[in-house]
Design a protein around this motif. Sequence first.
Motif, PDB file in Angstrom:
ATOM      1  N   PHE A 190      10.151   4.185   2.356  1.00  0.00           N
ATOM      2  CA  PHE A 190       9.588   4.038   1.017  1.00  0.00           C
ATOM      3  C   PHE A 190       9.675   5.346   0.225  1.00  0.00           C
ATOM      4  O   PHE A 190       9.206   5.408  -0.908  1.00  0.00           O
ATOM      5  N   LYS A 191      10.249   6.399   0.872  1.00  0.00           N
ATOM      6  CA  LYS A 191      10.513   7.689   0.215  1.00  0.00           C
ATOM      7  C   LYS A 191       9.222   8.395  -0.205  1.00  0.00           C
ATOM      8  O   LYS A 191       9.135   9.003  -1.281  1.00  0.00           O
ATOM      9  N   LYS A 192       8.205   8.359   0.648  1.00  0.00           N
ATOM     10  CA  LYS A 192       6.907   8.932   0.311  1.00  0.00           C
ATOM     11  C   LYS A 192       6.611  10.193   1.134  1.00  0.00           C
ATOM     12  O   LYS A 192       6.896  10.236   2.339  1.00  0.00           O
ATOM     13  N   PRO A 193       5.999  11.203   0.518  1.00  0.00           N
ATOM     14  CA  PRO A 193       5.458  12.321   1.307  1.00  0.00           C
ATOM     15  C   PRO A 193       4.388  11.798   2.263  1.00  0.00           C
ATOM     16  O   PRO A 193       3.709  10.819   1.961  1.00  0.00           O
ATOM     17  N   MET A 194       4.251  12.469   3.389  1.00  0.00           N
ATOM     18  CA  MET A 194       3.277  11.980   4.378  1.00  0.00           C
ATOM     19  C   MET A 194       2.776  13.108   5.252  1.00  0.00           C
ATOM     20  O   MET A 194       3.398  14.177   5.349  1.00  0.00           O
ATOM     21  N   VAL A 195       1.666  12.847   5.904  1.00  0.00           N
ATOM     22  CA  VAL A 195       1.162  13.675   7.000  1.00  0.00           C
ATOM     23  C   VAL A 195       1.022  12.750   8.201  1.00  0.00           C
ATOM     24  O   VAL A 195       0.399  11.686   8.099  1.00  0.00           O
ATOM     25  N   ILE A 196       1.610  13.140   9.324  1.00  0.00           N
ATOM     26  CA  ILE A 196       1.580  12.330  10.546  1.00  0.00           C
ATOM     27  C   ILE A 196       0.495  12.856  11.478  1.00  0.00           C
ATOM     28  O   ILE A 196       0.397  14.066  11.713  1.00  0.00           O
ATOM     29  N   ALA A 224       0.827  -1.207   0.000  1.00  0.00           N
ATOM     30  CA  ALA A 224       0.000   0.000   0.000  1.00  0.00           C
ATOM     31  C   ALA A 224       0.862   1.257   0.000  1.00  0.00           C
ATOM     32  O   ALA A 224       0.601   2.208  -0.744  1.00  0.00           O
ATOM     33  N   ILE A 225       1.898   1.275   0.842  1.00  0.00           N
ATOM     34  CA  ILE A 225       2.779   2.444   0.896  1.00  0.00           C
ATOM     35  C   ILE A 225       3.531   2.608  -0.421  1.00  0.00           C
ATOM     36  O   ILE A 225       3.650   3.718  -0.956  1.00  0.00           O
ATOM     37  N   ALA A 226       4.063   1.501  -0.941  1.00  0.00           N
ATOM     38  CA  ALA A 226       4.826   1.562  -2.191  1.00  0.00           C
ATOM     39  C   ALA A 226       3.970   2.082  -3.335  1.00  0.00           C
ATOM     40  O   ALA A 226       4.448   2.812  -4.210  1.00  0.00           O
ATOM     41  N   ALA A 227       2.689   1.726  -3.344  1.00  0.00           N
ATOM     42  CA  ALA A 227       1.795   2.127  -4.433  1.00  0.00           C
ATOM     43  C   ALA A 227       1.358   3.582  -4.334  1.00  0.00           C
ATOM     44  O   ALA A 227       0.905   4.167  -5.324  1.00  0.00           O
ATOM     45  N   ALA A 228       1.487   4.178  -3.152  1.00  0.00           N
ATOM     46  CA  ALA A 228       0.901   5.495  -2.888  1.00  0.00           C
ATOM     47  C   ALA A 228       1.766   6.644  -3.407  1.00  0.00           C
ATOM     48  O   ALA A 228       2.984   6.541  -3.508  1.00  0.00           O
ATOM     49  N   VAL A 255       0.949   9.543   1.898  1.00  0.00           N
ATOM     50  CA  VAL A 255       0.407   8.665   2.943  1.00  0.00           C
ATOM     51  C   VAL A 255      -0.071   9.499   4.135  1.00  0.00           C
ATOM     52  O   VAL A 255       0.649  10.395   4.598  1.00  0.00           O
ATOM     53  N   LEU A 256      -1.260   9.198   4.608  1.00  0.00           N
ATOM     54  CA  LEU A 256      -1.786   9.755   5.850  1.00  0.00           C
ATOM     55  C   LEU A 256      -1.602   8.682   6.912  1.00  0.00           C
ATOM     56  O   LEU A 256      -2.185   7.606   6.816  1.00  0.00           O
ATOM     57  N   VAL A 257      -0.781   8.954   7.940  1.00  0.00           N
ATOM     58  CA  VAL A 257      -0.297   7.882   8.800  1.00  0.00           C
ATOM     59  C   VAL A 257      -0.340   8.270  10.279  1.00  0.00           C
ATOM     60  O   VAL A 257      -0.051   9.413  10.643  1.00  0.00           O
ATOM     61  N   ALA A 258      -0.716   7.313  11.109  1.00  0.00           N
ATOM     62  CA  ALA A 258      -0.673   7.510  12.560  1.00  0.00           C
ATOM     63  C   ALA A 258       0.769   7.521  13.033  1.00  0.00           C
ATOM     64  O   ALA A 258       1.614   6.776  12.528  1.00  0.00           O
ATOM     65  N   SER A 259       1.068   8.348  14.012  1.00  0.00           N
ATOM     66  CA  SER A 259       2.416   8.411  14.563  1.00  0.00           C
ATOM     67  C   SER A 259       2.821   7.057  15.130  1.00  0.00           C
ATOM     68  O   SER A 259       2.033   6.377  15.773  1.00  0.00           O
ATOM     69  N   GLY A 260       4.063   6.667  14.870  1.00  0.00           N
ATOM     70  CA  GLY A 260       4.570   5.383  15.334  1.00  0.00           C
ATOM     71  C   GLY A 260       5.575   4.840  14.344  1.00  0.00           C
ATOM     72  O   GLY A 260       6.080   5.568  13.478  1.00  0.00           O
TER      73      GLY A 260
END
Length: 382
Positions: A276-282, A255-259, A262-267
């Motif tokens: 995976f070198k993806k932009p994200m919001v924690i 899922a991460i590789a395909a994205a 990523v909108l992700v919970a802290s942890g």
Amino acid sequence: MVAGEVSGDMLAARLLAGLAPHLPGARFHGIGGPRMAEQGFVSDIDMDRLTVRGLFEIIPRYREIKGIQNALRDRLLAERPDVFIGADYPGFNLGLELQLKEAGIPTVHFVSPQIWAWRGGRIKKIIKAVSHMLVIFPFEEEIYRKAGVPCTYIGHPLAELIPMEPDVAAARSALGMPPDARVIALMPGSRMGELKYLAEPFVGAVKLLAARDPDLRFVAPMAGERQRQYFTELIARAGLQSVRIDLLEGRSHEAIAAADAVLVASGTATLEVALFKKPMVIAYKVMRASYEIMRHMGYQPWIGLPNILAREFLVPELLQHAVTPQGLADAMWEQLNNAANRKTLVQRFTDMHHSLLRNSAQESAAAVMRVMRVIAASKKSS
């Protein structure tokens, strides 16, 4: 060995894989999860009985968890194992390790508590409780050497499991997604306690983002059937039947590789996204009383592992009251569409990946074997 949650199960499984060739006749038991079981570990107690999140959330289950700790302590004191290894889960393991070490049983703690982030006073207990500390971030070594705690930096196992250059096309093909789709991965946490606080604002953000771009696709790996059912009900309640949201059974790395973002919970998952070198919001949200205590005990402005390792806000963090559908959607839209930021993050996360890359199974096993040899030599000489 004791692991109390999914991340500890993963770390301990790597260590078990490294130890097996050195100790072919050894018996490994205690508390662990499915990945440890794959390495021949025998779990005396279901790991799920230890899983709890937050400070105040533990209160209703304190007696149960304390009873498990006491029962395991009594068993180990009678058994006298060659070594006890606590895989993360410091609230439980450090207390157990203290009692075992005082009784002459060597203790190894695998993954330092985040004393560099908050609760630095724990170092006093660690000095008394831990024979050897295994750390997964390079800056942690100096902290323990200064405190006089034997320590080995073994690298982070995730840096070995995740490829330096993820194959986006292969991940999308495996998940049945078009190669040119715009994809957001949703990772609201693996525990029901996390979903309770994060799933609803995550779903609200999906509704807002889909309104901005109806062609957006969403993918959400679920840790189990309860999580899937809970998330499905929220999607239906939000009226998102027309939005393409794929709920997966596990498969978080795909899922991460395909994205695209990523909108992700802290942890630990935030580090996976970075590797995976993806932009994200924690996002981070817990019981209000727990958050207020943790906020005042914190030593640094970051909570996300990528930002902590970078020592700056590489990616946005939304905490507690800021975890709203609008706030999450706005931050995700920026991460999704800022090409210059994406390029910068790829380079920074690649550098981070290299800094964390070691043969963690081999390094951690070698450290445990050294501890066991030292104890065996001291017993022989006495």
